[in-house]
Design a protein around this motif. Structure first.
Motif, PDB file in Angstrom:
ATOM      1  N   ALA A 126       0.833  -1.216   0.000  1.00 44.03           N
ATOM      2  CA  ALA A 126       0.000   0.000   0.000  1.00 44.03           C
ATOM      3  C   ALA A 126       0.865   1.263   0.000  1.00 44.03           C
ATOM      4  O   ALA A 126       0.365   2.349  -0.291  1.00 44.03           O
ATOM      5  CB  ALA A 126      -0.923  -0.017   1.219  1.00 44.03           C
ATOM      6  N   GLY A 127       2.160   1.146   0.321  1.00 40.62           N
ATOM      7  CA  GLY A 127       3.047   2.315   0.332  1.00 40.62           C
ATOM      8  C   GLY A 127       2.660   3.344   1.391  1.00 40.62           C
ATOM      9  O   GLY A 127       2.779   4.545   1.176  1.00 40.62           O
ATOM     10  N   VAL A 128       2.211   2.864   2.552  1.00 39.92           N
ATOM     11  CA  VAL A 128       1.763   3.767   3.621  1.00 39.92           C
ATOM     12  C   VAL A 128       2.862   3.856   4.690  1.00 39.92           C
ATOM     13  O   VAL A 128       3.810   3.066   4.680  1.00 39.92           O
ATOM     14  CB  VAL A 128       0.454   3.225   4.259  1.00 39.92           C
ATOM     15  N   PRO A 129       2.757   4.808   5.627  1.00 37.45           N
ATOM     16  CA  PRO A 129       3.730   4.822   6.729  1.00 37.45           C
ATOM     17  C   PRO A 129       3.728   3.474   7.464  1.00 37.45           C
ATOM     18  O   PRO A 129       2.663   2.865   7.650  1.00 37.45           O
ATOM     19  CB  PRO A 129       3.209   5.953   7.632  1.00 37.45           C
ATOM     20  N   TRP A 130       4.908   3.034   7.894  1.00 40.79           N
ATOM     21  CA  TRP A 130       5.010   1.706   8.525  1.00 40.79           C
ATOM     22  C   TRP A 130       4.115   1.587   9.748  1.00 40.79           C
ATOM     23  O   TRP A 130       3.603   0.514  10.068  1.00 40.79           O
ATOM     24  CB  TRP A 130       6.466   1.425   8.917  1.00 40.79           C
ATOM     25  N   SER A 131       3.907   2.699  10.457  1.00 42.90           N
ATOM     26  CA  SER A 131       3.098   2.650  11.683  1.00 42.90           C
ATOM     27  C   SER A 131       1.656   2.213  11.410  1.00 42.90           C
ATOM     28  O   SER A 131       0.967   1.754  12.321  1.00 42.90           O
ATOM     29  CB  SER A 131       3.112   4.015  12.376  1.00 42.90           C
ATOM     30  N   TYR A 132       1.187   2.340  10.169  1.00 44.94           N
ATOM     31  CA  TYR A 132      -0.189   1.912   9.867  1.00 44.94           C
ATOM     32  C   TYR A 132      -0.380   0.413  10.174  1.00 44.94           C
ATOM     33  O   TYR A 132      -1.487  -0.039  10.410  1.00 44.94           O
ATOM     34  CB  TYR A 132      -0.534   2.161   8.396  1.00 44.94           C
ATOM     35  N   TYR A 133       0.744  -0.333  10.139  1.00 48.92           N
ATOM     36  CA  TYR A 133       0.638  -1.789  10.342  1.00 48.92           C
ATOM     37  C   TYR A 133       0.427  -2.181  11.804  1.00 48.92           C
ATOM     38  O   TYR A 133       0.263  -3.360  12.109  1.00 48.92           O
ATOM     39  CB  TYR A 133       1.849  -2.501   9.725  1.00 48.92           C
TER      40      TYR A 133
END
Ligand SMILES: NC(=O)c1ccc[n+]([C@@H]2O[C@H](COP(=O)([O-])OP(=O)(O)OC[C@H]3O[C@@H](n4cnc5c(N)ncnc54)[C@H](OP(=O)(O)O)[C@@H]3O)[C@@H](O)[C@H]2O)c1
Length: 347
Positions: A126-133
């Protein structure tokens, strides 16, 4: 190479009510680690990027003789929770330096996990900030997704009420319900949070600290589905405003997590009988365990919803591991606005 500092957040004593920083939770700077030579014994050396602060951790701060669904924390040990980390060194097959993983890891800058540790690789398509996980694409997002999609049959036009609607779980529930065509009512603890709820499409949002929840639900209800995040007087008001044959999904009851064994006395339980309500309590781990493919469908669908901008996401970022205790304690005061995450390192 000289040993590197390995700051940690420790659980130090069992709290009777709201934990106190410095007494029940402390920041420890005494530990070090040699990143080049520390023995891995077949395991993996991880550098913490971000970890999640979640209300359920309060339940692990208890007398170990009291049984619950998660083991009690051990005084003197670091707090452990959902964390995204990068691999620095690995002796375990399938993991190499530079990989990213999520897992239940100690609140420490670095950790060595044994060869059988449950860590899951993350590719971040998704190419999102890692913290989203550890947020919308992790446990809180899974709670909202599986709770809403598996425990109740959603029909367009139904009315759902979501308490703590601006929080990590609540805001995802609100948005998923809107995508399913439901009318969404939601409460939150400040006018700023209420404005955010309106921005993400909530039909009727109110500040439960300044408005009367019962009156608001009378205005916007009756309620077919109540997504319960808080308990206490909000549950009483919801019970009074449920539709016949409605469903209450009991996700959490944060109102009573620090109540010294003296929870708020609910007055309207009779509505469960008189309105033929269904009340379903659930734990996200049990819902995932019942999935044939584990979290695969969630990883695909929620990853796409977030990447396509169909679901908005708000993080409350605390920068620096030293702020881990604050991130956790703020949850019980409503001082987080969005998913509480602690950013420990950028990469
Ligand atoms: N069943 C499961 O598997 C599962 C999984 C994850 C989370 N949960 C539960 O879901 C709930 C929400 O968790 P979250 O991670 O999304 O947290 P969150 O909503 O991001 O943060 C907690 C929020 O709860 C509200 N709150 C705190 N004390 C309150 C009180 N006395 N009365 C009413 N509201 C209060 C505050 O928001 P306001 O400013 O709006 O008051 C606070 O910001 C919690 O009860 C949690 O334990 C359950």
């Amino acid at each position: 190479m000289a040993p590197t500092p390995n700051p940690r957040i420790l659980y130090t004593a069992i709290p009777q009510s709201l934990p106190v920083f410095g007494e029940h939770i402390t920041f420890d700077e005494s530990a070090t680690i040699d990143l080049d030579t520390a023995e891995l014994n077949g395991g993996v050396l991880l550098k913490t990027l971000a970890f999640s602060a979640d209300p359920y951790l309060r339940g692990r701060m208890r007398d170990p003789s009291v049984q619950s669904y998660t083991p009690a924390f051990v005084p003197g040990e670091p707090i452990v929770n959902h964390t995204i980390a990068t691999v620095l060194r690995s002796e375990r097959e399938g993991f190499k330096a530079g990989d990213h993983v999520v897992g239940l890891l100690p609140w420490a800058a670095y950790s060595i996990v044994p060869p059988d540790a449950r860590i899951k690789p993350v590719s971040n398509e998704a190419g999102v900030p890692w913290s989203y996980y550890v947020g919308i694409l992790g446990m809180p997002g899974q709670t909202a997704y599986f709770g809403l999609k598996r425990l109740v049959e959603l029909k367009a036009g139904q009315t759902i009420f979501v308490s703590a609607g601006s929080g990590a779980v609540g805001n995802v529930v609100c948005q998923l319900a809107k995508l399913e065509g439901l009318k969404v009512i939601s409460s939150a603890g400040s006018d700023e949070k209420v404005a955010y709820l309106k921005e993400i499409g909530v039909d009727h949002a109110f500040n439960y600290k300044t408005a009367d929840t019962n009156a608001e639900l009378q205005k916007a209800g009756p309620v077919d589905i109540y997504w319960e995040n808080v308990g206490g007087p909000t549950l009483d008001a919801a019970l009074a405003n449920m539709n016949r044959f409605g469903t209450i999904l009991v996700c959490g009851m944060i109102h009573d997590y620090n109540s010294r064994g003296d929870p708020y006395p609910i007055k309207n339980f009779g509505a469960i009988l008189s309105k033929s309500l269904t009340v379903k309590g659930f734990l996200v781990n049990n819902l995932i365990a019942a999935e044939k493919e584990g979290t695969a469908v969630f990883d695909r669908e929620m990853g796409k919803l977030v990447a396509d901008g169909k679901i908005q996401y708000k993080e409350h970022r605390y920068t620096g591991i030293e702020n881990g205790a604050k991130a956790f304690l703020d949850l019980f005061k409503g001082d987080n606005f969005g998913k509480a995450v602690v950013i420990v390192a950028d990469q």
